[in-house]
Motif scaffolding. Structure first.
Motif, PDB file in Angstrom:
ATOM      1  N   ALA A  57     -42.489 -46.041   3.679  1.00  0.00           N
ATOM      2  CA  ALA A  57     -41.477 -46.135   4.372  1.00  0.00           C
ATOM      3  C   ALA A  57     -41.609 -45.759   6.037  1.00  0.00           C
ATOM      4  O   ALA A  57     -41.015 -46.605   6.823  1.00  0.00           O
ATOM      5  CB  ALA A  57     -39.984 -45.787   3.888  1.00  0.00           C
TER       6      ALA A  57
ATOM      7  N   ILE B   7     -44.012 -48.217   7.938  1.00  0.00           N
ATOM      8  CA  ILE B   7     -43.098 -49.397   7.998  1.00  0.00           C
ATOM      9  C   ILE B   7     -42.443 -49.319   9.432  1.00  0.00           C
ATOM     10  O   ILE B   7     -42.180 -49.827  10.410  1.00  0.00           O
ATOM     11  CB  ILE B   7     -42.290 -49.787   7.044  1.00  0.00           C
ATOM     12  N   ARG B   8     -41.783 -47.767   9.522  1.00  0.00           N
ATOM     13  CA  ARG B   8     -40.822 -47.614  10.579  1.00  0.00           C
ATOM     14  C   ARG B   8     -41.464 -47.558  11.825  1.00  0.00           C
ATOM     15  O   ARG B   8     -41.245 -47.902  13.001  1.00  0.00           O
ATOM     16  CB  ARG B   8     -39.862 -46.561  10.097  1.00  0.00           C
TER      17      ARG B   8
ATOM     18  N   ARG C  58     -42.476 -50.833  13.262  1.00  0.00           N
ATOM     19  CA  ARG C  58     -41.298 -51.546  13.979  1.00  0.00           C
ATOM     20  C   ARG C  58     -41.112 -51.003  15.067  1.00  0.00           C
ATOM     21  O   ARG C  58     -40.615 -51.642  16.160  1.00  0.00           O
ATOM     22  CB  ARG C  58     -39.657 -51.560  12.947  1.00  0.00           C
TER      23      ARG C  58
ATOM     24  N   ALA D 251     -47.094 -54.984   9.414  1.00  0.00           N
ATOM     25  CA  ALA D 251     -45.769 -54.200   8.817  1.00  0.00           C
ATOM     26  C   ALA D 251     -45.463 -55.119   7.369  1.00  0.00           C
ATOM     27  O   ALA D 251     -44.847 -54.696   6.513  1.00  0.00           O
ATOM     28  CB  ALA D 251     -44.636 -54.601   9.835  1.00  0.00           C
ATOM     29  N   ASN D 252     -45.747 -56.546   7.711  1.00  0.00           N
ATOM     30  CA  ASN D 252     -45.263 -57.145   6.438  1.00  0.00           C
ATOM     31  C   ASN D 252     -46.327 -56.685   5.133  1.00  0.00           C
ATOM     32  O   ASN D 252     -45.929 -56.641   3.872  1.00  0.00           O
ATOM     33  CB  ASN D 252     -45.529 -58.681   6.595  1.00  0.00           C
TER      34      ASN D 252
ATOM     35  N   ARG E 248     -44.986 -53.489   3.822  1.00  0.00           N
ATOM     36  CA  ARG E 248     -43.715 -53.867   3.068  1.00  0.00           C
ATOM     37  C   ARG E 248     -43.974 -54.466   1.871  1.00  0.00           C
ATOM     38  O   ARG E 248     -43.472 -54.095   0.588  1.00  0.00           O
ATOM     39  CB  ARG E 248     -42.737 -54.824   3.935  1.00  0.00           C
ATOM     40  N   GLN E 249     -44.987 -55.529   1.931  1.00  0.00           N
ATOM     41  CA  GLN E 249     -45.348 -56.011   0.514  1.00  0.00           C
ATOM     42  C   GLN E 249     -46.118 -55.058  -0.502  1.00  0.00           C
ATOM     43  O   GLN E 249     -45.532 -54.861  -1.680  1.00  0.00           O
ATOM     44  CB  GLN E 249     -46.524 -57.062   0.801  1.00  0.00           C
TER      45      GLN E 249
ATOM     46  N   GLU F  62     -45.271 -51.837  -0.374  1.00  0.00           N
ATOM     47  CA  GLU F  62     -44.239 -50.942  -0.873  1.00  0.00           C
ATOM     48  C   GLU F  62     -43.445 -51.605  -2.003  1.00  0.00           C
ATOM     49  O   GLU F  62     -43.251 -50.886  -2.897  1.00  0.00           O
ATOM     50  CB  GLU F  62     -43.436 -50.814   0.086  1.00  0.00           C
ATOM     51  N   ILE F  63     -43.342 -53.152  -1.861  1.00  0.00           N
ATOM     52  CA  ILE F  63     -42.580 -53.500  -2.968  1.00  0.00           C
ATOM     53  C   ILE F  63     -43.312 -53.787  -4.221  1.00  0.00           C
ATOM     54  O   ILE F  63     -42.878 -53.512  -5.293  1.00  0.00           O
ATOM     55  CB  ILE F  63     -42.108 -55.049  -2.295  1.00  0.00           C
TER      56      ILE F  63
END
Length: 303
Positions: free
Chosen positions: A2, A5-6, A9, A273-274, A277-278, A280-281
């Motif tokens: 996380a 990702i921050r 961004r 970032a994507n 995020r992917q 992380e998911i």
């Protein structure tokens, strides 16, 4: 994950802000280029007619004027470098300063002392950082010069030239500026301003370039005294207008490149970032599935 990702961004927001600034500067430079070109085109007819008058006068009057007389033993030369006041214009200022350095080395190889005259904060900063002596400097008008600015520079240079090296002045004056060729090409050039060079000579001019006939009153020498300083100032002004258009074109091109690079960087950071995020998911799903499997096994074992 996380935190990563921050960070992505935050970087995307920062690059987006920079992109807005570079895009705005690109549009401002583009709007000013047209005005600079219009000013240069508007001044061209006067400069052309003044050049023809000076050429005819210097060619056919047979008057030895201090501004047209070659010094037999020139020992000191002035170099006027026209650079920019602001940066963010790519290699514009560095190119013209480099051309000035080449000219300086050439003049020194001929045994001449060089005295720099500078227009633009970038040239002044370059010489100040290297602790070099400067005869005179002018700043604050590189992207929008006025005729009064060229007049102030011209008066200083003419005064130094008339004094000569024996009087603490100079024997030659050269100008280093950037000529506007097109929106994509700007070329540093060197011209010798004084002593003035008459290109027509004694040969009759071509039919399409016939020099006009003049009557000199009260005398050719008096007309030269009044006309030659105006010619010098106008030529300096023309160089300043060419340099201003070149500076704006270089700035627009540099800001467009910066905007394009910012867009590419935003796309790269968004893709990273994507991906983060992917990942992380995927990790969260794996943890949920693993927890559910462990719970199911524990329930089956208790039964």
């Amino acid at each position: 994950m996380a935190g990563k990702i921050r960070i992505y961004r935050q970087r995307i927001r920062a690059v987006t802000t920079i992109k807005k600034s570079t895009r705005a500067m690109e549009l401002v430079a583009a709007s000013r280029i047209r005005k600079a070109q219009e000013r240069s085109q508007a001044a061209t007819p006067y400069a052309r007619e003044l050049t023809r008058a000076v050429s005819a006068l210097a060619t056919f009057s047979h008057v030895d004027h201090p501004l047209t007389t070659e010094r037999p033993e020139a020992s000191r030369a002035a170099v006027l470098i026209i650079a920019s006041d602001r940066g963010l214009a790519g290699a514009y200022s560095s190119n013209v300063i480099r051309e000035g350095e080449r000219l300086t080395e050439l003049l020194r190889s001929e045994g001449k002392e060089v005295r720099p005259y500078l227009c633009g904060r970038k040239a002044a900063s370059y010489y100040r950082f290297r602790r070099r002596d400067v005869a005179e400097e002018w700043t604050g008008f590189s992207d929008k010069p006025a005729y009064s600015d060229a007049k102030a520079v011209g008066e200083t240079l003419i005064e130094a030239f008339l004094a000569g090296s024996e009087g603490g002045g100079v024997d030659e004056i050269h100008i280093v500026y950037t000529r506007f060729v097109s929106m994509m090409a700007q070329r540093p050039e060197v011209i010798r301003l004084m002593p003035l060079e008459v290109v027509e000579g004694e040969a009759p001019p071509a039919s399409e370039e016939v020099l006009p006939l003049y009557e000199f009153e009260p005398s050719a020498a008096d007309v030269l005294d009044a006309l030659l300083p105006r010619y010098v100032e106008n030529r300096i002004y023309h160089c300043m207008l060419q340099a201003a258009a070149s500076e704006l074109a270089a700035r627009q091109r540099a800001m467009k490149s910066a905007t394009d690079n910012a867009e590419e960087l935003i796309q790269t950071l968004t893709r990273q970032a994507n991906q983060a995020r992917q990942a992380e998911i995927t990790q969260e799903i794996s943890e949920i599935v693993g927890g559910a499997s462990a719970l199911a096994e524990a329930t089956a074992g208790s039964e």
